[in-house]
Design a protein around this motif. Structure first.
Motif, mmCIF file in Angstrom:
data_model
loop_
_atom_site.group_PDB
_atom_site.id
_atom_site.type_symbol
_atom_site.label_atom_id
_atom_site.label_comp_id
_atom_site.label_asym_id
_atom_site.label_seq_id
_atom_site.Cartn_x
_atom_site.Cartn_y
_atom_site.Cartn_z
ATOM 1 N N THR A 178 0.807 -1.229 0.000
ATOM 2 C CA THR A 178 0.000 0.000 0.000
ATOM 3 C C THR A 178 0.839 1.279 0.000
ATOM 4 N N PHE B 219 5.248 6.478 6.232
ATOM 5 C CA PHE B 219 6.427 5.619 6.420
ATOM 6 C C PHE B 219 7.457 5.848 5.309
ATOM 7 N N MET C 148 5.555 -0.663 6.367
ATOM 8 C CA MET C 148 4.694 -0.572 5.183
ATOM 9 C C MET C 148 4.058 -1.922 4.864
ATOM 10 N N ASP D 299 1.337 -2.386 7.395
ATOM 11 C CA ASP D 299 0.239 -1.472 7.050
ATOM 12 C C ASP D 299 -0.578 -1.984 5.861
ATOM 13 N N SER D 300 0.080 -2.758 4.986
ATOM 14 C CA SER D 300 -0.615 -3.289 3.804
ATOM 15 C C SER D 300 -1.810 -4.165 4.176
ATOM 16 N N GLN E 270 -3.937 -3.469 6.324
ATOM 17 C CA GLN E 270 -5.021 -2.527 6.620
ATOM 18 C C GLN E 270 -5.866 -2.951 7.822
#
Lengths: 190, 154
Positions: free
Chosen positions: A175, A180, B40, B43-44, B46
């Motif tokens: 994403t 970040f 990251m 975070d992917s 979600q």
């Protein structure tokens, strides 16, 4: 001796098309954006994250940006779109064509009329040159080199960013959270 | 000691060393790169707010390293094996959820670009099976172990 250590990074950067870059080549951090014009996540990155990145880091000289083509086989019109965009880069028109391709992505993905979108941002003489250039061996070769560069860092999805400082390269996919990414660039820039 | 219990002990040893190496390797792939890369990837999925994503990204690799070293050394084996199985069950559940939702995201298992696919599910499913087996074996061996001093008293 130092050149030996720098060689992999230098070899990777030798194939950059200067018409598909933004910012200062001497910036401490380089970001290669491997993208597919028909990929919805790439549209999101191009329209939301990229402008922030350009404003905060490219314009300020912290990041040198390199656009790379990585048309995925699952997308029927990606390759055609990449051909036109790289041909447009020969006229220093990569960005307006890329912007238009992402803007109208949903339409041309559905009806296959990629050229109509490309033509909409070009003059008649530019259209002739881009149309002719899209089949040019050097354009096709450049796309192949971008794909090979992506395969070299084992890219399997788009968009993928390869963030590098010196010889160290970090591929990032998913994403791509801007907060970040920003923190990473700040850390690498120090 | 019967040959069956010898075999079970050998299987336990192989499982805990193999899982220990995998955990230490997983931790190393994350700790050798800036923490933002793993953030990251987390975070992917979600699932978490950014503050928690950062906390997970900064601490989970160290926890993986700790668990890996405990597995390799064999300290507190039953607790460590159970914790490993729980951790892998959580990872596996999250990966299955992401795969079922068609999310093309990195799994965050062993460094960059490890996109969730049937291969990563098979790999992590196998690790989960191994951790469950290790948990069962470590508890069974504890139950079957003769009480201290039993030979003296016989």
């Amino acid at each position: 001796m130092g050149l030996l250590f720098l060689w992999p990074a230098m070899a990777a950067m030798n194939d950059i098309d200067p018409d598909k870059t933004a910012g200062n080549p001497a910036a401490p951090v380089t970001i290669e954006v491997f993208s597919d014009f028909q990929c919805p996540a790439c549209k999101g990155f191009h329209e939301r994250t990229l402008p922030q990145l350009e404003r905060e880091f490219v314009a300020t000289g912290k990041v040198f940006l390199v656009y790379r083509e990585f048309p995925l086989a699952v997308h029927a019109h990606s390759r055609e779109a990449a051909n036109y965009a790289v041909a447009a880069a020969r006229l220093s028109l990569y960005r307006p064509v890329a912007d238009a391709l992402f803007r109208d992505q949903i339409a041309w993905s559905a009806n296959g009329k990629v050229w109509d979108t490309v033509a909409s941002v070009l003059t008649l003489s530019q259209q002739k040159k881009v149309k002719a250039g899209a089949d040019d061996a050097s354009v096709l070769g450049e796309i192949m080199r971008d794909v090979n560069a992506g395969n070299g860092v084992r890219i399997t999805s788009t968009p993928t960013l390869v963030v590098s400082r010196g010889t160290t390269r970090y591929p990032i996919s998913g994403t791509l959270n801007y907060e970040f990414l920003k923190s990473l660039i700040d850390d690498l820039s120090k | 000691m019967t040959s069956r219990s010898k075999t079970l002990r050998a299987v336990t040893l192989v499982l805990r060393i193999a899982l220990g190496v995998v955990f230490v390797y997983a931790a190393w792939t994350k700790l050798r790169t800036p923490w933002e890369l793993f953030a990251m990837e987390v975070d992917s999925y979600q699932l978490l707010p950014l503050k928690l994503v950062e906390l997970v990204a900064r601490t989970l690799p160290w926890f993986e390293l700790f668990v890996g070293l405990l597995l390799m050394t064999g300290f507190w084996l039953r607790t460590t094996a159970a914790a490993t199985a729980l951790l892998l069950a959580a990872f596996f559940t999250l990966m299955v959820r992401a795969y079922a939702k068609g999310m093309e995201i990195p799994c965050g298992c062993f460094g960059a670009n490890d996109i969730i696919s049937w291969k990563t599910l098979l790999r992590d499913g196998s690790l989960l099976a191994a951790a469950l087996a290790l948990t069962v074996l470590s508890f069974r061996q504890r139950r079957k172990a003769p009480p201290t001093g039993s030979l003296k008293n016989a």
